[in-house]
Design a protein around this motif. Structure first.
Motif, PDB file in Angstrom:
ATOM      1  N   GLN A 283     -26.887 -14.930 -35.172  1.00 15.70           N
ATOM      2  CA  GLN A 283     -27.656 -14.541 -36.347  1.00 15.70           C
ATOM      3  C   GLN A 283     -28.825 -15.497 -36.513  1.00 15.70           C
ATOM      4  O   GLN A 283     -28.653 -16.716 -36.422  1.00 15.70           O
ATOM      5  CB  GLN A 283     -26.771 -14.547 -37.587  1.00 15.70           C
TER       6      GLN A 283
ATOM      7  N   SER B 122     -27.184 -19.199 -36.111  1.00 12.97           N
ATOM      8  CA  SER B 122     -25.774 -19.478 -36.352  1.00 12.97           C
ATOM      9  C   SER B 122     -25.091 -19.807 -35.042  1.00 12.97           C
ATOM     10  O   SER B 122     -25.616 -19.551 -33.960  1.00 12.97           O
ATOM     11  CB  SER B 122     -25.109 -18.256 -36.982  1.00 12.97           C
TER      12      SER B 122
ATOM     13  N   ASN C 163     -30.086 -26.503 -34.516  1.00 11.60           N
ATOM     14  CA  ASN C 163     -30.035 -25.046 -34.262  1.00 11.60           C
ATOM     15  C   ASN C 163     -31.300 -24.343 -34.770  1.00 11.60           C
ATOM     16  O   ASN C 163     -31.227 -23.228 -35.292  1.00 11.60           O
ATOM     17  CB  ASN C 163     -28.815 -24.409 -34.931  1.00 11.60           C
TER      18      ASN C 163
END
Length: 122
Positions: free
Chosen positions: A3, A25, A77
């Motif tokens: 995601q 994610s 991330n």
């Protein structure tokens, strides 16, 4: 499943700068090549920039070379798109995208964010 959530879009005057962020994610962010695409009103979505999994290689559309910089922070991330010297023709919805294969992320990424609007006023 990956995601992607973009942020950082907005309204800026021509010649100004914006930095887009995209946070992914999961715990395998470093396994994915990341890219940015954009879609202007009435036009097809087009490739903007991409970065390899390690961050060691980057790719840019000719229209943004020298003005945009893609980077990534695997510890966070997150992938970034620094946009400088913005022009009215940069106005578009910008999408973050990812794929395990760099060649795929350049053309048909597997995962997409929801997009963030960038509007450049002249």
């Amino acid at each position: 499943q990956v995601q992607l959530v973009e942020s950082g879009g907005g309204l800026v005057q021509a010649g100004g700068s914006l930095r887009l962020s995209c946070t992914a994610s999961g715990r395998t962010f470093s396994s994915y090549a990341m890219g940015w695409f954009r879609q202007a009103p009435g036009k097809e979505r087009e490739f903007v920039a991409a970065i390899m999994r390690s961050g060691g290689g980057t790719y840019y559309a000719d229209s943004v070379k020298g003005r945009f910089t893609i980077s990534r922070d695997n510890a966070k991330n997150t992938v970034y798109l620094q946009m400088n010297s913005l022009k009215s023709e940069d106005t578009a919805v910008y999408y973050c995208a990812s794929a395990r294969d760099t060649r795929v992320v350049l053309t048909e990424p597997n995962y997409w964010g929801q997009g963030t609007q960038v509007t450049v006023s002249s």
